[in-house]
Structures are given as C-alpha cells and as structure tokens.
Scaffold this motif. Structure first.
Motif, mmCIF file in Angstrom:
data_model
loop_
_atom_site.group_PDB
_atom_site.id
_atom_site.type_symbol
_atom_site.label_atom_id
_atom_site.label_comp_id
_atom_site.label_asym_id
_atom_site.label_seq_id
_atom_site.Cartn_x
_atom_site.Cartn_y
_atom_site.Cartn_z
ATOM 1 N N ARG A 158 -41.985 50.037 -86.224
ATOM 2 C CA ARG A 158 -43.180 50.363 -86.992
ATOM 3 C C ARG A 158 -43.430 51.876 -86.991
ATOM 4 O O ARG A 158 -43.734 52.460 -88.042
ATOM 5 C CB ARG A 158 -44.399 49.632 -86.419
ATOM 6 C CG ARG A 158 -45.736 50.045 -87.035
ATOM 7 C CD ARG A 158 -45.769 49.861 -88.540
ATOM 8 N NE ARG A 158 -46.988 50.430 -89.111
ATOM 9 C CZ ARG A 158 -47.185 50.627 -90.404
ATOM 10 N NH1 ARG A 158 -46.247 50.318 -91.296
ATOM 11 N NH2 ARG A 158 -48.322 51.137 -90.836
ATOM 12 N N ALA A 159 -43.298 52.526 -85.830
ATOM 13 C CA ALA A 159 -43.504 53.973 -85.766
ATOM 14 C C ALA A 159 -42.478 54.696 -86.635
ATOM 15 O O ALA A 159 -42.804 55.692 -87.308
ATOM 16 C CB ALA A 159 -43.414 54.458 -84.318
ATOM 17 N N ALA A 160 -41.236 54.213 -86.636
ATOM 18 C CA ALA A 160 -40.202 54.810 -87.486
ATOM 19 C C ALA A 160 -40.541 54.600 -88.960
ATOM 20 O O ALA A 160 -40.367 55.513 -89.781
ATOM 21 C CB ALA A 160 -38.845 54.194 -87.159
ATOM 22 N N ASP A 161 -41.030 53.411 -89.299
ATOM 23 C CA ASP A 161 -41.420 53.107 -90.676
ATOM 24 C C ASP A 161 -42.544 54.035 -91.135
ATOM 25 O O ASP A 161 -42.556 54.510 -92.277
ATOM 26 C CB ASP A 161 -41.857 51.648 -90.768
ATOM 27 C CG ASP A 161 -42.019 51.174 -92.196
ATOM 28 O OD1 ASP A 161 -41.009 51.178 -92.936
ATOM 29 O OD2 ASP A 161 -43.139 50.808 -92.583
ATOM 30 N N VAL A 162 -43.483 54.311 -90.231
ATOM 31 C CA VAL A 162 -44.576 55.234 -90.547
ATOM 32 C C VAL A 162 -44.034 56.628 -90.836
ATOM 33 O O VAL A 162 -44.455 57.293 -91.790
ATOM 34 C CB VAL A 162 -45.608 55.275 -89.400
ATOM 35 C CG1 VAL A 162 -46.584 56.440 -89.585
ATOM 36 C CG2 VAL A 162 -46.373 53.960 -89.321
ATOM 37 N N CYS A 163 -43.085 57.081 -90.020
ATOM 38 C CA CYS A 163 -42.497 58.404 -90.258
ATOM 39 C C CYS A 163 -41.836 58.463 -91.637
ATOM 40 O O CYS A 163 -41.972 59.459 -92.356
ATOM 41 C CB CYS A 163 -41.476 58.738 -89.175
ATOM 42 S SG CYS A 163 -42.217 59.195 -87.586
ATOM 43 N N LEU A 164 -41.151 57.413 -92.013
ATOM 44 C CA LEU A 164 -40.488 57.400 -93.316
ATOM 45 C C LEU A 164 -41.504 57.411 -94.454
ATOM 46 O O LEU A 164 -41.362 58.169 -95.417
ATOM 47 C CB LEU A 164 -39.570 56.193 -93.429
ATOM 48 C CG LEU A 164 -38.332 56.196 -92.520
ATOM 49 C CD1 LEU A 164 -37.563 54.893 -92.685
ATOM 50 C CD2 LEU A 164 -37.436 57.381 -92.812
ATOM 51 N N LYS A 165 -42.534 56.594 -94.343
ATOM 52 C CA LYS A 165 -43.500 56.519 -95.442
ATOM 53 C C LYS A 165 -44.339 57.780 -95.537
ATOM 54 O O LYS A 165 -44.771 58.159 -96.627
ATOM 55 C CB LYS A 165 -44.383 55.270 -95.308
ATOM 56 C CG LYS A 165 -45.515 55.339 -94.308
ATOM 57 C CD LYS A 165 -46.274 54.014 -94.250
ATOM 58 C CE LYS A 165 -47.473 54.076 -93.310
ATOM 59 N NZ LYS A 165 -48.563 54.927 -93.840
ATOM 60 N N GLU A 166 -44.565 58.450 -94.410
ATOM 61 C CA GLU A 166 -45.332 59.699 -94.405
ATOM 62 C C GLU A 166 -44.435 60.924 -94.593
ATOM 63 O O GLU A 166 -44.919 62.045 -94.585
ATOM 64 C CB GLU A 166 -46.112 59.820 -93.094
ATOM 65 C CG GLU A 166 -47.118 58.710 -92.834
ATOM 66 C CD GLU A 166 -48.287 58.721 -93.810
ATOM 67 O OE1 GLU A 166 -48.574 59.795 -94.380
ATOM 68 O OE2 GLU A 166 -48.905 57.654 -94.011
ATOM 69 N N ILE A 181 -49.608 55.233 -82.663
ATOM 70 C CA ILE A 181 -48.494 55.709 -83.476
ATOM 71 C C ILE A 181 -48.047 54.709 -84.535
ATOM 72 O O ILE A 181 -47.164 54.997 -85.338
ATOM 73 C CB ILE A 181 -47.292 56.094 -82.578
ATOM 74 C CG1 ILE A 181 -46.860 54.916 -81.705
ATOM 75 C CG2 ILE A 181 -47.623 57.309 -81.739
ATOM 76 C CD1 ILE A 181 -45.646 55.197 -80.857
ATOM 77 N N ALA A 182 -48.700 53.536 -84.566
ATOM 78 C CA ALA A 182 -48.404 52.558 -85.614
ATOM 79 C C ALA A 182 -49.147 52.878 -86.909
ATOM 80 O O ALA A 182 -48.946 52.200 -87.918
ATOM 81 C CB ALA A 182 -48.770 51.153 -85.146
#
Length: 209
Positions: free
Chosen positions: A129-137, A95-96
C-alpha cells in the motif's frame, strides 16, 4: 502524451521523511547498512520501517535475529530516535495515505513476490500500500530486487513497475573499489541507493578514472 510513462518526482533536495521496507529476499546485510546510514544522516528526520513476515525469517538466517521485539535496535546495535517500526498488517498506518509527506520509499531487498504485488496494484499489506501511494503521488519508489535467474513473469513485472514510475535498482554490489569485507560491499551499495534519492554520502566511493 497519451501512453507516456509517468516519471517519478525525483527529489532536488534531500528527502526528510523516508519509508524503508524489507521483504523475504536474501540481502539483510544491505538493509542493515542502509539503516545505519540513514540513522546517522542528519538530513533525514524520520524513517518508517516495515518488515514483512518473510523478511523476519531472512533476518533470522542472515543476521542472527529472531522475533519482532526491538527489531530496529537489534539491527543497528543501538537505539534509534528517528527509525520507527510499523506493522505490515496495519493497512491504516500513516504511510498508507497520500496525505503523509513521505519523501521517498526504498524496498531493500525486494522479493519478486513483493514486486509482483506492487506491479499489479495488489495492496493487501502496508508495504504494498505504501508503495502504491508513492506511485500514485509520483514520489520516488526504489525497488532493490534480489532474484536470479529471472523468468518471464519477473521480467514483465519489472517492466510494469518501472512503467508505473518505480526505479528498479537490483541488489548488485560493486567490486571496482575493492571492498575489504562484506560490510564494506553492502555499505557502498546502500550509498548508491541513497545518492539516487538525493542523499549522497560524504564517504562514498567515487570513481576518478
């Protein structure tokens, strides 16, 4: 338009793969009811679950649980085939990466420390990091913040996270449906969060006026 706030891709169909994180704020009972609901929801195929070190301390105090072993089983009171626990130290977990098809992420409860790291792009652990991925995606990210009173730093970080595309969903239970116990109160809040990400529950209370 330049300067416009990015909007999350709110699901128009039930998300099949969820990320659920819990951090060091009071409210472990809300997490328990949320996990029970997603575990029995047949629309959800997989749940990646992350607990921070501080969350483990809260769960020990509020749910009587200690340690990391068999944590999901002990929270649910039974084994789960779909909920898999991830280590918050494993920054290389599935999920990272944005290539992992997560449908939505919920942080419940979300401490203001976790909020601050997410809002400012500090991703030294898997939860952030997983939250950051959700934001960028541009995937749904729901932060169930639990803190009171709020100082100006908290309020600024709430704005930053919302401006980046997160949904701020404070842990504020409802009382108009007259819950008979704490479990009912926490369960109804969990249902509200699930409805927000496209997973309405059939036994949720609906105000009829």
């Amino acid at each position: 338009m330049l300067g416009a706030r990015p909007e999350p891709n709110l699901p128009n169909h039930p998300p099949q793969n969820l990320i659920v994180a819990t951090t060091g704020a009071s409210g472990a009972l809300f997490l328990k009811q949320f996990l029970l609901a997603v575990d029995r929801d047949e629309r959800v195929q997989s749940v990646n679950f992350i607990a921070s070190d501080s969350a483990l301390r809260v769960m020990a105090e509020e749910l009587g649980l200690s340690g990391r072993a068999n944590l999901v089983r002990r929270v649910l009171g039974r084994a789960s085939r779909k909920i898999q626990q991830q280590s918050n130290d494993d920054i290389g977990a599935n999920i990272a990466s944005g290539s992992y098809p997560a449908g939505a992420m919920v942080v419940l409860p979300c401490s203001v420390g976790t909020l601050a790291r997410i809002a400012n792009g500090i991703a030294s652990h898997l939860i952030e990091r997983a939250a950051d991925v959700c934001l960028k995606e541009k995937r749904p990210l729901v932060l169930c913040v639990r803190e009171t009173p709020l100082n100006k730093i908290h309020i600024r970080n709430l704005y930053r996270a919302a401006d980046a595309g997160a949904t701020i969903f404070p842990v504020i239970p409802a009382f108009y449906f007259r819950p008979t116990n704490l479990d009912a109160m926490a369960r109804e809040f969990a249902y509200r969060v699930l409805a927000h990400i496209g997973l309405p529950q059939p036994d949720a209370f609906r105000w009829k006026g």
